[in-house]
Design a protein around this motif. Structure first.
Motif, PDB file in Angstrom:
ATOM      1  N   PRO A 129       0.811  -1.227   0.000  1.00  0.00           N
ATOM      2  CA  PRO A 129       0.000   0.000   0.000  1.00  0.00           C
ATOM      3  C   PRO A 129       0.845   1.277   0.000  1.00  0.00           C
ATOM      4  CG  PRO A 129      -0.882  -1.598   1.553  1.00  0.00           C
ATOM      5  CD  PRO A 129       0.450  -2.122   1.116  1.00  0.00           C
ATOM      6  N   GLN A 130       1.999   1.234   0.710  1.00  0.00           N
ATOM      7  CA  GLN A 130       2.848   2.418   0.719  1.00  0.00           C
ATOM      8  C   GLN A 130       3.486   2.650  -0.656  1.00  0.00           C
ATOM      9  OE1 GLN A 130       5.314   2.733   4.370  1.00  0.00           O
ATOM     10  NE2 GLN A 130       4.388   0.786   4.973  1.00  0.00           N
ATOM     11  N   LEU A 131       3.795   1.567  -1.374  1.00  0.00           N
ATOM     12  CA  LEU A 131       4.328   1.713  -2.724  1.00  0.00           C
ATOM     13  C   LEU A 131       3.265   2.258  -3.673  1.00  0.00           C
ATOM     14  CD1 LEU A 131       6.444  -1.560  -3.046  1.00  0.00           C
ATOM     15  CD2 LEU A 131       7.294   0.764  -2.765  1.00  0.00           C
ATOM     16  N   ARG A 132       2.038   1.780  -3.529  1.00  0.00           N
ATOM     17  CA  ARG A 132       0.965   2.281  -4.385  1.00  0.00           C
ATOM     18  C   ARG A 132       0.733   3.774  -4.159  1.00  0.00           C
ATOM     19  NH1 ARG A 132      -1.513  -2.706  -2.586  1.00  0.00           N
ATOM     20  NH2 ARG A 132      -1.400  -4.282  -4.268  1.00  0.00           N
ATOM     21  N   ALA A 133       0.954   4.229  -2.920  1.00  0.00           N
ATOM     22  CA  ALA A 133       0.770   5.653  -2.625  1.00  0.00           C
ATOM     23  C   ALA A 133       1.851   6.509  -3.270  1.00  0.00           C
ATOM     24  CB  ALA A 133       0.755   5.884  -1.113  1.00  0.00           C
ATOM     25  N   ARG A 134       2.909   5.899  -3.719  1.00  0.00           N
ATOM     26  CA  ARG A 134       4.007   6.629  -4.369  1.00  0.00           C
ATOM     27  C   ARG A 134       4.019   6.413  -5.888  1.00  0.00           C
ATOM     28  NH1 ARG A 134       5.423   5.598   0.758  1.00  0.00           N
ATOM     29  NH2 ARG A 134       6.822   7.075   1.807  1.00  0.00           N
ATOM     30  N   THR A 135       2.973   5.817  -6.417  1.00  0.00           N
ATOM     31  CA  THR A 135       2.864   5.585  -7.861  1.00  0.00           C
ATOM     32  C   THR A 135       1.559   6.167  -8.375  1.00  0.00           C
ATOM     33  OG1 THR A 135       1.833   3.415  -7.560  1.00  0.00           O
ATOM     34  CG2 THR A 135       4.234   3.468  -7.758  1.00  0.00           C
ATOM     35  N   ALA A 136       1.461   6.273  -9.686  1.00  0.00           N
ATOM     36  CA  ALA A 136       0.255   6.777 -10.340  1.00  0.00           C
ATOM     37  C   ALA A 136      -0.008   5.912 -11.581  1.00  0.00           C
ATOM     38  CB  ALA A 136       0.406   8.240 -10.731  1.00  0.00           C
ATOM     39  N   THR A 137      -1.221   6.009 -12.088  1.00  0.00           N
ATOM     40  CA  THR A 137      -1.626   5.250 -13.273  1.00  0.00           C
ATOM     41  C   THR A 137      -1.971   6.242 -14.390  1.00  0.00           C
ATOM     42  OG1 THR A 137      -2.518   3.480 -11.894  1.00  0.00           O
ATOM     43  CG2 THR A 137      -3.208   3.526 -14.195  1.00  0.00           C
ATOM     44  N   ILE A 138      -1.413   5.997 -15.574  1.00  0.00           N
ATOM     45  CA  ILE A 138      -1.638   6.906 -16.695  1.00  0.00           C
ATOM     46  C   ILE A 138      -2.028   6.112 -17.939  1.00  0.00           C
ATOM     47  CG2 ILE A 138       0.793   6.909 -17.414  1.00  0.00           C
ATOM     48  CD1 ILE A 138       0.408   9.857 -18.217  1.00  0.00           C
ATOM     49  N   THR A 139      -2.963   6.675 -18.712  1.00  0.00           N
ATOM     50  CA  THR A 139      -3.343   6.154 -20.026  1.00  0.00           C
ATOM     51  C   THR A 139      -3.003   7.222 -21.064  1.00  0.00           C
ATOM     52  OG1 THR A 139      -5.110   4.722 -19.186  1.00  0.00           O
ATOM     53  CG2 THR A 139      -5.262   5.431 -21.496  1.00  0.00           C
ATOM     54  N   ILE A 140      -2.251   6.833 -22.086  1.00  0.00           N
ATOM     55  CA  ILE A 140      -1.768   7.787 -23.096  1.00  0.00           C
ATOM     56  C   ILE A 140      -2.424   7.459 -24.429  1.00  0.00           C
ATOM     57  CG2 ILE A 140       0.252   8.711 -24.291  1.00  0.00           C
ATOM     58  CD1 ILE A 140       1.907   7.812 -21.858  1.00  0.00           C
ATOM     59  N   THR A 141      -3.165   8.422 -24.974  1.00  0.00           N
ATOM     60  CA  THR A 141      -3.801   8.274 -26.281  1.00  0.00           C
ATOM     61  C   THR A 141      -3.262   9.353 -27.220  1.00  0.00           C
ATOM     62  OG1 THR A 141      -5.680   9.687 -25.676  1.00  0.00           O
ATOM     63  CG2 THR A 141      -5.873   7.320 -25.248  1.00  0.00           C
ATOM     64  N   SER A 142      -3.584   9.217 -28.492  1.00  0.00           N
ATOM     65  CA  SER A 142      -3.088  10.177 -29.478  1.00  0.00           C
ATOM     66  C   SER A 142      -4.027  10.215 -30.669  1.00  0.00           C
ATOM     67  CB  SER A 142      -1.665   9.804 -29.926  1.00  0.00           C
ATOM     68  OG  SER A 142      -1.193  10.715 -30.915  1.00  0.00           O
ATOM     69  N   ASN A 143      -3.741  11.154 -31.589  1.00  0.00           N
ATOM     70  CA  ASN A 143      -4.522  11.231 -32.820  1.00  0.00           C
ATOM     71  C   ASN A 143      -4.074  10.204 -33.850  1.00  0.00           C
ATOM     72  OD1 ASN A 143      -2.050  12.628 -33.030  1.00  0.00           O
ATOM     73  ND2 ASN A 143      -2.759  13.741 -34.833  1.00  0.00           N
ATOM     74  N   VAL A 144      -3.056   9.416 -33.518  1.00  0.00           N
ATOM     75  CA  VAL A 144      -2.590   8.345 -34.400  1.00  0.00           C
ATOM     76  C   VAL A 144      -2.427   7.075 -33.584  1.00  0.00           C
ATOM     77  CG1 VAL A 144      -1.404   9.870 -36.025  1.00  0.00           C
ATOM     78  CG2 VAL A 144      -0.168   8.980 -34.048  1.00  0.00           C
ATOM     79  N   LEU A 145      -2.540   5.946 -34.260  1.00  0.00           N
ATOM     80  CA  LEU A 145      -2.280   4.656 -33.635  1.00  0.00           C
ATOM     81  C   LEU A 145      -0.864   4.209 -33.998  1.00  0.00           C
ATOM     82  CD1 LEU A 145      -5.633   2.814 -34.470  1.00  0.00           C
ATOM     83  CD2 LEU A 145      -5.033   4.038 -32.384  1.00  0.00           C
ATOM     84  N   GLY A 146      -0.249   3.487 -33.077  1.00  0.00           N
ATOM     85  CA  GLY A 146       1.053   2.908 -33.374  1.00  0.00           C
ATOM     86  C   GLY A 146       2.229   3.838 -33.190  1.00  0.00           C
ATOM     87  N   ALA A 147       2.047   5.011 -32.585  1.00  0.00           N
ATOM     88  CA  ALA A 147       3.184   5.887 -32.302  1.00  0.00           C
ATOM     89  C   ALA A 147       3.929   5.358 -31.080  1.00  0.00           C
ATOM     90  CB  ALA A 147       2.712   7.312 -32.060  1.00  0.00           C
ATOM     91  N   GLU A 148       5.257   5.362 -31.144  1.00  0.00           N
ATOM     92  CA  GLU A 148       6.059   4.874 -30.016  1.00  0.00           C
ATOM     93  C   GLU A 148       5.962   5.852 -28.853  1.00  0.00           C
ATOM     94  OE1 GLU A 148      10.567   3.154 -29.159  1.00  0.00           O
ATOM     95  OE2 GLU A 148      10.251   4.708 -30.682  1.00  0.00           O
ATOM     96  N   VAL A 149       5.770   5.309 -27.638  1.00  0.00           N
ATOM     97  CA  VAL A 149       5.645   6.120 -26.433  1.00  0.00           C
ATOM     98  C   VAL A 149       6.894   5.936 -25.583  1.00  0.00           C
ATOM     99  CG1 VAL A 149       4.306   6.538 -24.345  1.00  0.00           C
ATOM    100  CG2 VAL A 149       3.135   5.916 -26.472  1.00  0.00           C
TER     101      VAL A 149
END
Length: 340
Positions: A129-149
């Motif tokens: 739980p302490q590790l989860r409190a130091r992390t975040a969750t992100i979803t990255i979208t774009s106007n194109v598919l298949g772009a390297e992130v």
């Protein structure tokens, strides 16, 4: 990166010493059974893993956590053993790589199952739980598919990237596609979930990473058939028959030759008349007479040939133009009639 709070994680007391996961077990020297897993590490791989593990332990004791992490990860790659995951997780905590530590320790509990000691399982479950409190969750979208992130320069997949767990804090998000690149900065708090839309500049259409099938072959249509001719109509340009051309050419040549011989015949007749009007010898008179006769006969022959050639040419011309032209003969007329 996030600043570690004054109150360290529950395993802080153990961090002064290297992680106590035992080294990977060696593989027995006797022949493997027939049903042995073909993916099992070879004795050479196990020995290489043992050497990486020992170097990682030494580096950890010296406080060089970055190099220790590399050695432990190499040991796990050479001969995967769930026990080494505990070491990797603890070193990531020392480096403030909370997302990596959370992922690795979760895998340690899942792969170790009942073999994980109860006291260690309890300690790790208290840390999660302490590790989860130091992390975040992100979803990255774009106007194109298949772009390297890339996140902070590290490749993390291709758009869209969904539910990626990363360390809380400020990050540089970069998208690359076909030589084009766009970067954005984002700051995430611990426990936050965020959806980030990154527009790749210079791209207006989606570019999915799929193989595009080749275009279909063009359909070749047959050439259109010529329109039917209307009755009593003929093409504007019709070729002239060769026979007709030759006929009129011969006729013209004969007529020209006949005119030439006719002129010669007239000259010979005048010369003969002059000889007769003056005193002369019989020999000169006979010669002038013979010359006049000769040119007159030649003219008559060419006249007859010209008439024959003209008749043939007229016949060929009538045959070429068809039924619209007719030769008319009568007591007082000779001619052609027809429509043009």
């Amino acid at each position: 990166m996030a600043v570690v709070a004054a109150a360290m994680l529950t395993s802080a007391s153990a961090r002064a010493q290297p992680p106590d996961a035992p080294p990977v077990e060696p593989v027995a020297d006797e022949g493997a059974p027939e049903d042995a897993d073909p993916r099992a590490p070879t004795p050479e791989a196990v020995e290489a893993a043992r050497q990486h593990y020992r170097r990682g332990t030494t580096l950890y004791q010296e406080g060089d956590y970055k190099l220790a992490l590399i050695e432990f990860e190499k040991a796990y790659q050479k001969a995967p053993n769930y026990r080494v995951l505990y070491n990797i997780g603890q070193v990531n905590i020392q480096l403030n790589n909370y997302a990596a530590a959370l992922s690795t320790l979760t895998r340690y509990l899942a792969e170790g199952k009942d073999e994980v000691p109860e006291d260690r399982r309890a300690a790790i479950e208290a840390e999660l739980p302490q590790l989860r409190a130091r992390t975040a969750t992100i979803t990255i979208t774009s106007n194109v598919l298949g772009a390297e992130v890339l996140i902070d320069g590290v490749p993390c997949g291709w758009t869209p990237v969904e539910d990626l767990v990363i360390d809380a804090g400020a990050h540089n998000i970069t998208l690359n596609l076909e030589g084009r690149s766009t970067s954005e900065y984002v700051t995430l708090a611990g426990g936050e979930t965020q959806v980030l839309e990154v527009a790749l500049r210079g791209v207006s259409e989606p570019a999915p990473r799929v193989v595009v099938p080749p275009p279909p072959a063009p359909v070749v249509l047959p050439p259109p058939s010529p329109p039917p001719l209307v009755k009593d109509e003929r093409p504007v340009e019709s070729p002239v028959p060769v026979g007709m051309i030759v006929g009129w050419s011969v006729t013209g040549s004969l007529v020209a030759a006949m005119i030439g011989t006719g002129v010669k015949a007239l000259g010979a007749q005048q010369a003969l008349a002059e000889v007769r009007d003056r005193e002369t010898t019989n020999a000169e008179l006979d010669a002038a007479s013979a010359r006049a006769v000769r040119w007159s006969v030649a003219t008559d022959v060419l006249l007859g040939a010209s008439l024959v050639a003209a008749g043939v040419s007229i016949y060929l011309s009538i045959d070429a133009v068809g039924d619209d032209v007719a030769l008319r003969l009568g007591p007082s007329q000779l001619g052609l009639s027809g429509r043009f």
